[in-house]
Design an enzyme around this catalytic site. Structure first.
Site, PDB file in Angstrom:
ATOM      1  N   LYS A  10      -2.241  -2.290   7.940  1.00  8.38           N
ATOM      2  CA  LYS A  10      -3.409  -1.739   8.625  1.00  8.38           C
ATOM      3  C   LYS A  10      -3.514  -2.319  10.032  1.00  8.38           C
ATOM      4  O   LYS A  10      -3.236  -3.493  10.251  1.00  8.38           O
ATOM      5  CB  LYS A  10      -4.685  -2.066   7.838  1.00  8.38           C
ATOM      6  N   HIS A  24      -4.419  -8.798   3.438  1.00  7.21           N
ATOM      7  CA  HIS A  24      -5.880  -8.755   3.523  1.00  7.21           C
ATOM      8  C   HIS A  24      -6.349  -9.634   4.678  1.00  7.21           C
ATOM      9  O   HIS A  24      -5.906 -10.775   4.811  1.00  7.21           O
ATOM     10  CB  HIS A  24      -6.520  -9.280   2.228  1.00  7.21           C
ATOM     11  N   ARG A  49      -0.113  -2.054  -6.885  1.00  7.24           N
ATOM     12  CA  ARG A  49      -0.472  -3.125  -5.941  1.00  7.24           C
ATOM     13  C   ARG A  49      -1.394  -4.132  -6.630  1.00  7.24           C
ATOM     14  O   ARG A  49      -1.207  -5.344  -6.488  1.00  7.24           O
ATOM     15  CB  ARG A  49      -1.159  -2.495  -4.721  1.00  7.24           C
ATOM     16  N   HIS A  78      -1.994   2.444  -5.989  1.00  3.37           N
ATOM     17  CA  HIS A  78      -2.775   1.214  -5.827  1.00  3.37           C
ATOM     18  C   HIS A  78      -2.806   0.395  -7.122  1.00  3.37           C
ATOM     19  O   HIS A  78      -2.982  -0.817  -7.079  1.00  3.37           O
ATOM     20  CB  HIS A  78      -4.199   1.562  -5.384  1.00  3.37           C
ATOM     21  N   TYR A  86      -9.283 -10.405  -7.587  1.00  3.07           N
ATOM     22  CA  TYR A  86      -8.262 -10.665  -8.602  1.00  3.07           C
ATOM     23  C   TYR A  86      -8.599 -11.859  -9.474  1.00  3.07           C
ATOM     24  O   TYR A  86      -8.103 -11.976 -10.597  1.00  3.07           O
ATOM     25  CB  TYR A  86      -6.891 -10.836  -7.929  1.00  3.07           C
ATOM     26  N   ARG A 109       0.858  -1.174   0.000  1.00  2.47           N
ATOM     27  CA  ARG A 109       0.000   0.000   0.000  1.00  2.47           C
ATOM     28  C   ARG A 109       0.901   1.232   0.000  1.00  2.47           C
ATOM     29  O   ARG A 109       2.026   1.189   0.502  1.00  2.47           O
ATOM     30  CB  ARG A 109      -0.899   0.030   1.244  1.00  2.47           C
TER      31      ARG A 109
END
Length: 305
Positions: free
Chosen positions: A176, A273, A250, A247, A282, A152
Protein backbone atom coordinates in the site's frame (compact mmCIF):
# COMPACT_ATOMS: atom_id res chain seq x y z
CA UNK A 1 -20.36 33.70 -2.47
CA UNK A 2 -17.90 30.98 -3.35
CA UNK A 3 -14.89 31.70 -5.53
CA UNK A 4 -14.21 29.34 -8.42
CA UNK A 5 -11.55 27.65 -6.31
CA UNK A 6 -14.12 26.86 -3.63
CA UNK A 7 -16.81 25.26 -5.78
CA UNK A 8 -17.64 21.70 -4.65
CA UNK A 9 -16.32 20.34 -7.97
CA UNK A 10 -12.94 22.06 -7.64
CA UNK A 11 -12.60 21.10 -3.98
CA UNK A 12 -13.25 17.43 -4.74
CA UNK A 13 -10.88 17.50 -7.72
CA UNK A 14 -8.16 18.92 -5.45
CA UNK A 15 -8.90 16.24 -2.86
CA UNK A 16 -8.59 13.50 -5.48
CA UNK A 17 -5.21 14.90 -6.61
CA UNK A 18 -4.10 14.96 -2.97
CA UNK A 19 -5.07 11.31 -2.48
CA UNK A 20 -3.27 10.27 -5.67
CA UNK A 21 -0.10 12.33 -5.39
CA UNK A 22 0.39 12.90 -1.68
CA UNK A 23 -1.02 9.72 -0.17
CA UNK A 24 -0.60 7.34 -3.14
CA UNK A 25 -3.80 5.49 -2.28
CA UNK A 26 -4.92 2.53 -4.37
CA UNK A 27 -7.57 2.90 -7.07
CA UNK A 28 -9.99 0.94 -4.87
CA UNK A 29 -9.45 3.26 -1.87
CA UNK A 30 -9.67 6.35 -4.09
CA UNK A 31 -13.03 5.22 -5.46
CA UNK A 32 -14.35 4.50 -1.95
CA UNK A 33 -13.26 7.91 -0.60
CA UNK A 34 -14.83 9.73 -3.55
CA UNK A 35 -18.07 7.82 -3.04
CA UNK A 36 -18.14 8.58 0.69
CA UNK A 37 -17.46 12.29 0.22
CA UNK A 38 -20.17 12.35 -2.45
CA UNK A 39 -22.67 11.05 0.11
CA UNK A 40 -21.74 13.84 2.51
CA UNK A 41 -21.89 16.60 -0.10
CA UNK A 42 -25.29 15.48 -1.36
CA UNK A 43 -26.61 15.42 2.22
CA UNK A 44 -25.25 18.91 2.96
CA UNK A 45 -26.62 20.26 -0.31
CA UNK A 46 -30.07 19.05 0.76
CA UNK A 47 -29.60 21.00 3.99
CA UNK A 48 -28.58 24.14 2.10
CA UNK A 49 -24.97 23.94 3.27
CA UNK A 50 -21.51 23.29 1.84
CA UNK A 51 -18.63 21.27 3.21
CA UNK A 52 -16.88 24.49 4.21
CA UNK A 53 -19.60 25.75 6.56
CA UNK A 54 -20.73 22.39 7.99
CA UNK A 55 -20.53 22.15 11.78
CA UNK A 56 -19.90 19.18 14.04
CA UNK A 57 -23.66 19.00 14.66
CA UNK A 58 -24.26 18.78 10.90
CA UNK A 59 -21.82 15.89 10.67
CA UNK A 60 -23.40 14.10 13.63
CA UNK A 61 -26.79 14.45 11.93
CA UNK A 62 -25.28 13.08 8.73
CA UNK A 63 -23.95 10.07 10.68
CA UNK A 64 -27.36 9.55 12.29
CA UNK A 65 -28.96 9.65 8.84
CA UNK A 66 -26.69 6.82 7.70
CA UNK A 67 -28.01 4.74 10.59
CA UNK A 68 -31.62 5.67 9.84
CA UNK A 69 -31.40 4.50 6.22
CA UNK A 70 -30.03 1.11 7.29
CA UNK A 71 -26.28 1.52 6.75
CA UNK A 72 -24.52 -1.01 9.02
CA UNK A 73 -22.02 -0.01 11.73
CA UNK A 74 -18.98 -1.17 9.76
CA UNK A 75 -20.04 0.71 6.65
CA UNK A 76 -20.79 3.77 8.79
CA UNK A 77 -17.26 3.62 10.20
CA UNK A 78 -15.78 3.38 6.71
CA UNK A 79 -17.84 6.33 5.41
CA UNK A 80 -16.97 8.51 8.42
CA UNK A 81 -13.30 7.61 7.98
CA UNK A 82 -13.55 8.97 4.43
CA UNK A 83 -15.24 12.13 5.74
CA UNK A 84 -12.42 12.67 8.27
CA UNK A 85 -9.83 12.24 5.54
CA UNK A 86 -11.65 14.84 3.42
CA UNK A 87 -11.71 17.40 6.23
CA UNK A 88 -8.05 16.83 7.06
CA UNK A 89 -7.33 17.74 3.45
CA UNK A 90 -9.50 20.89 3.69
CA UNK A 91 -7.47 22.07 6.69
CA UNK A 92 -4.16 21.08 5.10
CA UNK A 93 -4.95 22.97 1.89
CA UNK A 94 -6.12 26.09 3.69
CA UNK A 95 -9.85 25.87 3.03
CA UNK A 96 -10.57 25.63 6.77
CA UNK A 97 -8.74 26.62 9.94
CA UNK A 98 -10.37 24.02 12.20
CA UNK A 99 -11.34 20.42 11.54
CA UNK A 100 -14.99 19.82 12.54
CA UNK A 101 -14.47 16.04 12.49
CA UNK A 102 -12.02 16.01 15.42
CA UNK A 103 -14.85 15.14 17.83
CA UNK A 104 -16.91 13.14 15.34
CA UNK A 105 -17.56 9.72 16.86
CA UNK A 106 -18.00 6.47 14.97
CA UNK A 107 -20.45 3.76 16.01
CA UNK A 108 -19.13 0.97 18.21
CA UNK A 109 -18.50 -2.12 16.12
CA UNK A 110 -18.24 -5.58 17.62
CA UNK A 111 -14.86 -7.20 17.12
CA UNK A 112 -14.70 -9.37 14.03
CA UNK A 113 -12.12 -12.13 14.04
CA UNK A 114 -11.07 -13.04 10.51
CA UNK A 115 -11.41 -16.59 9.23
CA UNK A 116 -8.19 -18.55 8.81
CA UNK A 117 -7.03 -21.99 7.69
CA UNK A 118 -4.76 -24.33 9.58
CA UNK A 119 -1.66 -25.62 7.74
CA UNK A 120 -3.48 -28.96 7.39
CA UNK A 121 -6.43 -27.23 5.71
CA UNK A 122 -4.07 -25.41 3.34
CA UNK A 123 -2.58 -28.80 2.42
CA UNK A 124 -6.11 -30.11 1.91
CA UNK A 125 -6.86 -27.17 -0.39
CA UNK A 126 -3.72 -27.73 -2.45
CA UNK A 127 -4.12 -31.51 -2.61
CA UNK A 128 -7.62 -31.12 -4.06
CA UNK A 129 -6.24 -29.40 -7.19
CA UNK A 130 -6.35 -31.50 -10.36
CA UNK A 131 -2.80 -31.08 -11.68
CA UNK A 132 -3.80 -32.55 -15.05
CA UNK A 133 -5.80 -29.37 -15.76
CA UNK A 134 -3.90 -26.62 -17.62
CA UNK A 135 -3.98 -24.16 -14.71
CA UNK A 136 -3.48 -26.78 -11.99
CA UNK A 137 0.16 -26.03 -11.14
CA UNK A 138 -0.46 -22.29 -11.42
CA UNK A 139 -3.34 -22.43 -8.92
CA UNK A 140 -1.30 -24.55 -6.52
CA UNK A 141 1.55 -22.01 -6.75
CA UNK A 142 -0.87 -19.14 -6.08
CA UNK A 143 -2.17 -20.77 -2.91
CA UNK A 144 1.31 -21.63 -1.67
CA UNK A 145 2.71 -18.14 -2.30
CA UNK A 146 -0.27 -16.50 -0.56
CA UNK A 147 0.11 -18.78 2.47
CA UNK A 148 3.93 -18.75 2.59
CA UNK A 149 4.38 -15.00 2.13
CA UNK A 150 1.16 -13.48 3.53
CA UNK A 151 0.64 -11.26 0.50
CA UNK A 152 -2.39 -9.13 -0.18
CA UNK A 153 -4.17 -10.23 -3.35
CA UNK A 154 -3.29 -6.90 -4.99
CA UNK A 155 0.38 -7.61 -4.23
CA UNK A 156 0.11 -11.11 -5.68
CA UNK A 157 -1.44 -10.07 -9.00
CA UNK A 158 1.27 -7.41 -9.42
CA UNK A 159 4.14 -9.74 -8.51
CA UNK A 160 6.98 -9.76 -11.07
CA UNK A 161 9.69 -12.30 -11.73
CA UNK A 162 12.21 -9.50 -11.27
CA UNK A 163 10.90 -9.19 -7.68
CA UNK A 164 11.93 -12.76 -6.89
CA UNK A 165 15.36 -13.41 -5.39
CA UNK A 166 15.48 -17.19 -5.56
CA UNK A 167 18.97 -17.77 -4.15
CA UNK A 168 18.33 -15.47 -1.18
CA UNK A 169 14.79 -16.86 -0.68
CA UNK A 170 13.22 -13.39 -0.66
CA UNK A 171 10.51 -11.66 -2.65
CA UNK A 172 10.22 -7.88 -3.03
CA UNK A 173 6.66 -6.75 -2.49
CA UNK A 174 5.14 -3.40 -3.50
CA UNK A 175 2.44 -2.77 -0.90
CA UNK A 176 0.00 0.00 0.00
CA UNK A 177 1.19 3.48 -0.82
CA UNK A 178 3.84 1.93 -3.11
CA UNK A 179 5.89 1.02 -0.05
CA UNK A 180 8.26 -1.86 -0.70
CA UNK A 181 9.21 -4.62 1.72
CA UNK A 182 11.21 -7.84 1.53
CA UNK A 183 9.42 -11.03 2.56
CA UNK A 184 11.04 -14.47 2.88
CA UNK A 185 9.64 -17.06 0.48
CA UNK A 186 9.59 -20.73 1.44
CA UNK A 187 11.29 -23.58 -0.39
CA UNK A 188 7.83 -25.09 -0.93
CA UNK A 189 6.59 -21.92 -2.65
CA UNK A 190 9.66 -21.82 -4.90
CA UNK A 191 9.08 -25.49 -5.74
CA UNK A 192 5.47 -24.81 -6.78
CA UNK A 193 6.57 -21.84 -8.90
CA UNK A 194 9.05 -24.06 -10.75
CA UNK A 195 6.34 -26.63 -11.42
CA UNK A 196 4.15 -23.87 -12.85
CA UNK A 197 6.81 -22.60 -15.28
CA UNK A 198 6.43 -25.24 -18.07
CA UNK A 199 2.75 -24.33 -18.59
CA UNK A 200 3.53 -20.60 -18.41
CA UNK A 201 6.34 -20.91 -20.95
CA UNK A 202 3.91 -22.32 -23.51
CA UNK A 203 1.65 -19.26 -23.35
CA UNK A 204 1.60 -16.52 -25.95
CA UNK A 205 2.28 -13.69 -23.52
CA UNK A 206 0.89 -10.25 -24.29
CA UNK A 207 3.31 -7.37 -24.80
CA UNK A 208 4.08 -5.66 -21.51
CA UNK A 209 2.95 -8.68 -19.45
CA UNK A 210 6.17 -10.70 -19.71
CA UNK A 211 7.42 -9.98 -16.18
CA UNK A 212 4.17 -10.77 -14.34
CA UNK A 213 4.39 -14.05 -12.44
CA UNK A 214 0.79 -15.26 -12.65
CA UNK A 215 -0.93 -15.23 -16.04
CA UNK A 216 -4.21 -16.46 -17.50
CA UNK A 217 -4.59 -18.59 -20.62
CA UNK A 218 -4.54 -15.49 -22.82
CA UNK A 219 -1.12 -14.45 -21.54
CA UNK A 220 -2.32 -11.51 -19.42
CA UNK A 221 -1.79 -11.07 -15.70
CA UNK A 222 -4.55 -12.28 -13.41
CA UNK A 223 -7.07 -10.02 -11.69
CA UNK A 224 -8.15 -10.10 -8.04
CA UNK A 225 -11.58 -11.37 -9.07
CA UNK A 226 -10.08 -14.32 -10.97
CA UNK A 227 -8.13 -15.42 -7.90
CA UNK A 228 -11.15 -15.02 -5.61
CA UNK A 229 -13.31 -17.18 -7.89
CA UNK A 230 -10.58 -19.82 -8.17
CA UNK A 231 -10.15 -20.07 -4.40
CA UNK A 232 -13.88 -20.34 -3.71
CA UNK A 233 -14.24 -23.12 -6.30
CA UNK A 234 -11.19 -24.92 -4.92
CA UNK A 235 -12.44 -24.71 -1.34
CA UNK A 236 -15.71 -26.29 -2.46
CA UNK A 237 -13.84 -29.11 -4.21
CA UNK A 238 -11.68 -29.62 -1.11
CA UNK A 239 -14.75 -29.86 1.13
CA UNK A 240 -13.69 -26.89 3.25
CA UNK A 241 -16.76 -25.31 4.84
CA UNK A 242 -15.14 -22.00 5.80
CA UNK A 243 -15.66 -18.88 3.70
CA UNK A 244 -12.47 -18.60 1.68
CA UNK A 245 -10.89 -15.56 0.03
CA UNK A 246 -7.30 -14.54 -0.78
CA UNK A 247 -7.27 -12.60 2.51
CA UNK A 248 -8.04 -15.85 4.35
CA UNK A 249 -4.61 -17.15 3.36
CA UNK A 250 -2.98 -13.91 4.51
CA UNK A 251 -4.69 -14.33 7.89
CA UNK A 252 -3.57 -17.95 7.93
CA UNK A 253 0.05 -16.91 7.33
CA UNK A 254 -0.03 -14.46 10.26
CA UNK A 255 -1.83 -16.86 12.60
CA UNK A 256 0.59 -19.70 11.85
CA UNK A 257 3.53 -17.40 12.63
CA UNK A 258 2.03 -16.20 15.90
CA UNK A 259 1.13 -19.68 17.08
CA UNK A 260 4.66 -20.77 16.14
CA UNK A 261 6.07 -18.15 18.52
CA UNK A 262 6.90 -15.24 16.16
CA UNK A 263 7.08 -11.74 17.62
CA UNK A 264 4.14 -9.47 16.81
CA UNK A 265 6.49 -6.74 15.48
CA UNK A 266 8.02 -9.22 13.05
CA UNK A 267 4.55 -10.20 11.80
CA UNK A 268 3.71 -6.50 11.44
CA UNK A 269 6.76 -5.96 9.21
CA UNK A 270 6.05 -9.04 7.10
CA UNK A 271 2.43 -8.05 6.52
CA UNK A 272 3.32 -4.44 5.74
CA UNK A 273 1.04 -3.01 8.44
CA UNK A 274 1.79 0.62 9.32
CA UNK A 275 0.27 0.32 12.81
CA UNK A 276 0.83 -2.48 15.31
CA UNK A 277 -2.86 -2.22 16.24
CA UNK A 278 -3.78 -3.68 12.86
CA UNK A 279 -1.62 -6.71 13.58
CA UNK A 280 -2.88 -7.23 17.13
CA UNK A 281 -6.07 -8.84 15.82
CA UNK A 282 -4.01 -12.03 15.47
CA UNK A 283 -3.44 -12.22 19.21
CA UNK A 284 -7.20 -12.67 19.57
CA UNK A 285 -7.19 -15.47 17.02
CA UNK A 286 -4.43 -17.20 18.92
CA UNK A 287 -6.32 -16.78 22.20
CA UNK A 288 -9.34 -18.42 20.59
CA UNK A 289 -7.18 -21.44 19.80
CA UNK A 290 -5.75 -21.53 23.32
CA UNK A 291 -9.24 -21.32 24.84
CA UNK A 292 -10.44 -24.20 22.69
CA UNK A 293 -7.47 -26.32 23.72
CA UNK A 294 -8.11 -25.59 27.41
CA UNK A 295 -11.80 -26.46 27.09
CA UNK A 296 -11.03 -29.70 25.28
CA UNK A 297 -7.99 -30.94 27.20
CA UNK A 298 -7.82 -29.44 30.70
CA UNK A 299 -8.75 -32.09 33.33
CA UNK A 300 -11.26 -29.82 35.05
CA UNK A 301 -13.15 -29.34 31.81
CA UNK A 302 -12.93 -33.03 30.94
CA UNK A 303 -14.46 -33.93 34.31
CA UNK A 304 -17.26 -31.44 33.80
CA UNK A 305 -18.00 -32.83 30.35
Amino acid sequence: METSKKTPKNIVEGYVRYLKLERSVSAHTLEAYQRDVGKLLRYLEGEGKSALDASLDDLHTFAATLHDVGVGPRSQCRILSGVRSFYRYLVLDGYLEDDPTELLESPVVGEHLPEFLTPEEVDQLEDSIDLSRPEGHRNRAIIEVLFSCGLRVSELVNLHWSDLYEEEHYVRVSGKGKKERLVPISEQALHELKNYLPWRNELKIKAGEEDYVFLNRRGAHLTRTMILIMLKQQAEEAGIQKTISPHTLRHSFATALLEGGADLRVIQALLGHERIGTTEIYTHISMQTLRREVLEHHPRNKQKN
